[in-house]
Design an enzyme around this catalytic site. Structure first.
Site, PDB file in Angstrom:
ATOM      1  N   ASN A   1      -4.443   6.394  -1.311  1.00 51.89           N
ATOM      2  CA  ASN A   1      -3.723   6.688  -0.072  1.00 51.89           C
ATOM      3  C   ASN A   1      -2.946   8.001  -0.158  1.00 51.89           C
ATOM      4  O   ASN A   1      -2.745   8.673   0.855  1.00 51.89           O
ATOM      5  CB  ASN A   1      -2.767   5.543   0.266  1.00 51.89           C
ATOM      6  CG  ASN A   1      -3.490   4.353   0.854  1.00 51.89           C
ATOM      7  OD1 ASN A   1      -4.651   4.448   1.234  1.00 51.89           O
ATOM      8  ND2 ASN A   1      -2.818   3.220   0.924  1.00 51.89           N
TER       9      ASN A   1
ATOM     10  N   HIS B   1      -3.045  -3.316  -5.626  1.00 51.77           N
ATOM     11  CA  HIS B   1      -3.375  -2.797  -4.300  1.00 51.77           C
ATOM     12  C   HIS B   1      -4.859  -2.962  -4.031  1.00 51.77           C
ATOM     13  O   HIS B   1      -5.685  -2.230  -4.574  1.00 51.77           O
ATOM     14  CB  HIS B   1      -2.962  -1.322  -4.195  1.00 51.77           C
ATOM     15  CG  HIS B   1      -3.282  -0.716  -2.871  1.00 51.77           C
ATOM     16  ND1 HIS B   1      -3.671   0.604  -2.724  1.00 51.77           N
ATOM     17  CD2 HIS B   1      -3.310  -1.241  -1.616  1.00 51.77           C
ATOM     18  CE1 HIS B   1      -3.906   0.856  -1.451  1.00 51.77           C
ATOM     19  NE2 HIS B   1      -3.700  -0.245  -0.759  1.00 51.77           N
TER      20      HIS B   1
ATOM     21  N   SER C   1       0.818  -1.210   0.000  1.00 49.48           N
ATOM     22  CA  SER C   1       0.000   0.000   0.000  1.00 49.48           C
ATOM     23  C   SER C   1       0.853   1.262   0.000  1.00 49.48           C
ATOM     24  O   SER C   1       0.323   2.355  -0.160  1.00 49.48           O
ATOM     25  CB  SER C   1      -0.926   0.012   1.227  1.00 49.48           C
ATOM     26  OG  SER C   1      -0.168  -0.060   2.421  1.00 49.48           O
TER      27      SER C   1
ATOM     28  N   GLU D   1      -6.354  -0.997  -7.333  1.00 44.89           N
ATOM     29  CA  GLU D   1      -5.381  -0.175  -8.050  1.00 44.89           C
ATOM     30  C   GLU D   1      -4.319  -1.093  -8.638  1.00 44.89           C
ATOM     31  O   GLU D   1      -3.672  -1.847  -7.894  1.00 44.89           O
ATOM     32  CB  GLU D   1      -4.710   0.832  -7.108  1.00 44.89           C
ATOM     33  CG  GLU D   1      -5.628   1.931  -6.616  1.00 44.89           C
ATOM     34  CD  GLU D   1      -4.932   2.880  -5.653  1.00 44.89           C
ATOM     35  OE1 GLU D   1      -5.220   4.090  -5.697  1.00 44.89           O
ATOM     36  OE2 GLU D   1      -4.089   2.412  -4.850  1.00 44.89           O
TER      37      GLU D   1
END
Length: 878
Positions: free
Chosen positions: A559, A509, A488, A521
């Site tokens: 993120n 991800h 991540s 992702e």
């Protein structure tokens, strides 16, 4: 039937020709006689059907067999049938033919598609409406066709296999009976509420009459899918059969209706006393709709206009009859179709549809077996979503205890689906059998992993550990196998830097919990091959994920945007905002959970790792709070829900089920006090909290688009909504900026910067150009200066000096004072405040994603595309 008959004819032809060729026709005649006696009547019926002239232009065919007309829907060139203007026109022509055909006693409406009845209305047709009147006209047109079906003197039976959704179910409801297959792909629903609409072709009126108001409201307000067995139990369909028996059963039901031995099914046979009391008495109706309105208000927070409209329309029909209810339905449909919420939800629908297409094309060698390294929460989740979609899965953990915990997680999740009747025990067992658990102690572990076409590592977030895994897998897997990382935070380029075949390494991800969160992702690094990307995206799509391709940067996309928002959250808490109030305020804004709860769910240790990783890369864009507070929590093992101690307190019940999450952890409040003592304490108004929190996320999203981290605004909206639950009714960060206005958003950020983000002078006359004529807005210039992309002389010429020159022109300061202030401003520019948008946000671009050119992969896929989307509206001027 035609295929079976064709095969029968071919067999007869082979038998006959071989008999003639061998001179043994007489000997074979006796053997052929039984087959001929069975086949000839069947072939005569087919010949009669073939002789019937079709109506329409090919999307709807018309054939008559044994006095039953078979109306077959098959939209040419499409995988699924949708109710477009053309299909509706063709269908009306066929209805006209049916009404005038005296040889027909009954009819069957069936699909020519393998796995779809009618998947709903063509959303593009609706999106083209610019006024409420246009949309209302569409609804009235659909109602007229449904009324025509329902009023047909020739009974019509709907034969349903596959998706029967939205307008498709409204067509079925208008028919006189419904026969559905027991296949897993057969699902019935009215999901219009998910697009900010209501069923507009009579569905709000016919559905309650057929299944009861309470069951109908549950379907219309949630959009949930109904399986055939439940549909039969609730009266939504009349017969459930094996797929192979669908057409002949529907024909038999149609004949029974024509003969009068079966009756049309348009309303419930009998109401219970409770249903009678709630639906047929004024006090009961008042109670039922009052409670429904309360539940809707609590669930939606008043952010979605469609659910209250559904309640109003349903009540209008219940109290005023079909005609009154239909008029209300069309009117409300028209109003909803032009709301910003409807536009936002439709934008997400189109974006999600685009993400289902593999921009890299179909892979040459699709993946069939998936390996997962690590049976923790993420690894077990990845194994589950792979197994339920048919992949063979090898789930490996370092210990037997860890493996058992991961397998128990999968079994528990599937057991819940069985309990809710979403799965049969047989299907559950089949899916569990797809997962093979292994540990290093198993002698056959390497042999099983060697069968995998793709291995996803979900091990500890430490670069050295990732390098070890890559080296081990490269020595074990085939030369074509893919190694994917579920990291991540760690850059994929760093993970692949020592690999022998970096072209076969890619990031995948997933978001936690994997079996519930829809986003994936896919992150290629600079050396990842297109074939690897194609296979990775293909796996994600087959797993049922919404896939976006993003650039290999710290935090990737979601993120990366979340990091500054977390920093702002900690800043607010440290400055005196109550954590519970902060949670409630952001839920009012539209997030599904508050940011404090989110940190506990994700894990405070994971959150801390993400934040520190981003701080190094984003610099000032992560400022605002003393983030060592998170380190203090981790040091005391306050890691969130998984340790039963986070910002909130939790407890474990039977079976390890965690409950709580409502009371703040006293120890966290103690650790917070030293940080609160360092800053002035205040309680900001709700609107300020929302603007500060959401603004930080949106600000970073705009930068991600500008810097090529994502390929399009559509991908950015999809990632935000399906990754962390950015309010769907706002459509995502880019549509949100487009709705409030780019200039309004920038001005709001400027005010926040002035109040909370450091010393930045107001600019009444911002510079428009720098040397060479390139347009670089003030905020982007400041960020470029901070990153060393332009030098101090450019800054003085384009920002500080321009500010002071403006002040001199206004005669508010002298030339000498301007020089002094200019130097001071130039120094302040090096500490860019966290709220300032680095560039004007791009106007929302409704086109589909162009992820085929890798995000950030140079001009074709990066900045050139951004430039085409870069227009903003200021004071009405493009």
């Amino acid at each position: 039937e035609k295929r079976r008959s064709g095969s029968m004819l071919a067999n007869l032809s082979v038998h006959t020709s071989s008999a003639v060729g061998g001179g043994r026709l007489a000997q074979r005649g006796a053997a052929l006689a039984p087959a001929l006696s069975t086949a000839i009547p069947h072939l005569r019926r087919l010949a009669a059907a073939a002789a019937a002239s079709p109506a329409g232009s090919g999307d709807v065919s018309y054939a008559v067999v044994d006095s039953v007309a078979v109306l077959r829907l098959d939209v040419q060139g499409e995988k699924m049938n949708t109710l477009s203007a053309k299909l509706m026109a063709d269908f009306e022509a066929v209805l006209t033919k049916l009404e005038g055909d005296t040889s027909v006693k009954a009819a069957v409406l069936i699909s020519g598609k393998p796995d779809s009845f009618i998947a709903g209305a063509d959303i593009k047709m609706l999106a083209a409406c610019t006024t409420a009147e246009e949309a209302e006209g569409l609804a009235k047109g659909g109602q007229a066709i449904m009324d025509r079906i329902a009023g047909s003197k020739t009974p019509i039976v709907a034969a349903i296999h596959g998706a029967c959704l939205g307008g498709g179910l409204e067509v079925a409801l208008a028919c006189h009976q419904r026969v559905a297959t027991s296949h897993a792909k057969t699902q019935l629903a009215v999901p219009e509420v998910m697009l900010g609409l209501l069923p507009g072709s009579g569905g709000t009126q016919r559905l309650p009459r057929l299944v009861g108001m309470q069951a109908a409201l549950d379907m219309m307000l949630t959009g949930k899918n109904i399986r055939p067995d439940k549909a039969k139990k609730m009266g939504l369909v009349d017969v459930v059969v094996d797929p192979n028996a669908l057409e002949r059963t529907a024909v038999a039901v149609a004949k029974a209706l024509a003969a009068g031995t079966a009756k049309p099914s348009v309303s419930r046979k009998k109401k219970s006393w409770l249903e009678w009391a709630l639906e047929d008495t004024p006090p009961g109706r008042n109670l039922m709709f009052s409670k429904a309105n309360e539940a809707v208000a609590k669930k939606t927070g008043g952010k979605y206009p469609a659910p209250p409209a559904i309640l109003r329309v349903a009540r209008a029909g219940l109290e005023g009859g079909h005609k009154t209810g239909s008029a209300a339905e069309a009117s409300e449909f028209g109003k909803l179709a032009v709301t910003p919420e409807c536009a936002a939800l439709q934008g997400l629908f189109f974006g999600q549809t685009a993400c289902k297409k593999n921009a890299y094309g179909n892979p040459a060698a699709p993946v069939s077996a998936v390996g997962v390294l690590g049976a923790g929460l993420m690894g077990a989740g990845i194994a589950q979503v792979s197994a339920v979609k048919g992949f063979d899965v090898m789930l490996k953990d370092m210990t037997a205890a860890g493996l058992a915990r991961g397998e128990a997680q999968i079994a528990s999740n599937l057991a819940k689906k069985v309990k809710k009747k979403q799965l049969s025990p047989f299907i559950r067992d089949t899916q569990l059998a797809k997962v093979t658990g292994i540990t290093p102690a198993d002698a056959h572990a390497d042999t099983l992993l060697q069968r995998c076409d793709l291995v996803v590592e979900a091990v500890f977030e430490e670069l050295s550990v990732k390098h070890k895994v890559v080296a081990e897998m490269e020595g074990l897997l085939s030369k074509d196998a893919i190694i994917a990382s579920n990291t991540s935070t760690l850059p994929l380029g760093s993970i692949a830097q020592h690999a022998k075949h970096p072209e076969r390494i890619v990031g995948m991800h997933y978001f936690s919990p994997v079996d519930q969160m829809p986003l994936l992702e896919v992150i290629p690094h600079a050396g990842t091959s297109d074939d690897t990307c194609a296979r990775a995206v293909d796996v994600g799509i087959k797993q049922g994920k919404t896939v976006i391709v993003v650039k290999d940067v710290p935090g990737f996309y979601v993120n990366r945007c979340l990091g500054p928002m977390i920093s702002e959250c900690m800043s607010l808490v440290q400055a005196g905002t109550d954590a519970l109030a902060l949670n409630a305020t952001m839920k009012k804004f539209g997030f599904p959970v508050g940011p404090i709860t989110l940190a506990d769910e994700v894990g405070i240790d994971v959150t801390t790792h993400v934040v520190h990783n981003l701080t190094e890369d984003l610099g000032v864009r992560m400022e605002g709070a003393d983030l060592s507070f998170l380190d203090a929590l981790v040091a005391e093992k306050i890691l969130g829900k998984k340790t039963s101690a986070g910002f909130f307190t939790y407890s474990k019940g039977k079976g390890g089920k965690v409950s709580g999450g409502k009371a703040l952890n006293p120890r966290v409040l103690e650790l917070l006090k030293p940080y609160q003592a360092k800053v002035a304490q205040r309680t900001p108004p709700e609107e300020e909290i929302q603007h500060r929190m959401a603004g930080r996320f949106v600000n970073e999203a705009a930068l991600c688009l500008q810097d090529g981290v994502i390929s399009s605004p559509s991908d950015g909206d999809i990632g935000a909504v399906f990754g962390i639950g950015f309010p769907p009714f706002l459509g995502g960060p880019f549509r949100y900026v487009d709705s409030v206005g780019a200039q309004t958003f920038v001005d709001r950020m400027d005010k926040l910067a002035d109040a909370h983000g450091g010393a930045v002078p107001p600019v009444s006359d911002p510079p428009r150009q720098r040397k060479g004529g390139n347009v670089i807005p003030r905020k982007r210039m400041m960020m470029q200066a901070h990153e060393g992309m332009i030098d101090d002389s450019d800054m003085r010429d384009t920002v500080a000096v321009m500010v002071m020159r403006h002040a001199v022109r206004q005669r508010t300061i002298s030339d000498a004072e301007a020089d002094v202030r200019g130097a001071r401003v130039n120094n302040a520019m090096m500490h860019c405040p966290r709220y300032l948008l680095a560039d004007r946000p791009p106007r929302y671009h409704s086109g589909t994603s162009s992820s085929g050119s890798r995000a950030g992969g140079g001009a074709p896929g990066g900045r050139a595309r951004v430039a085409r989307c870069g227009a903003v509206e200021v004071d009405g001027a493009g």
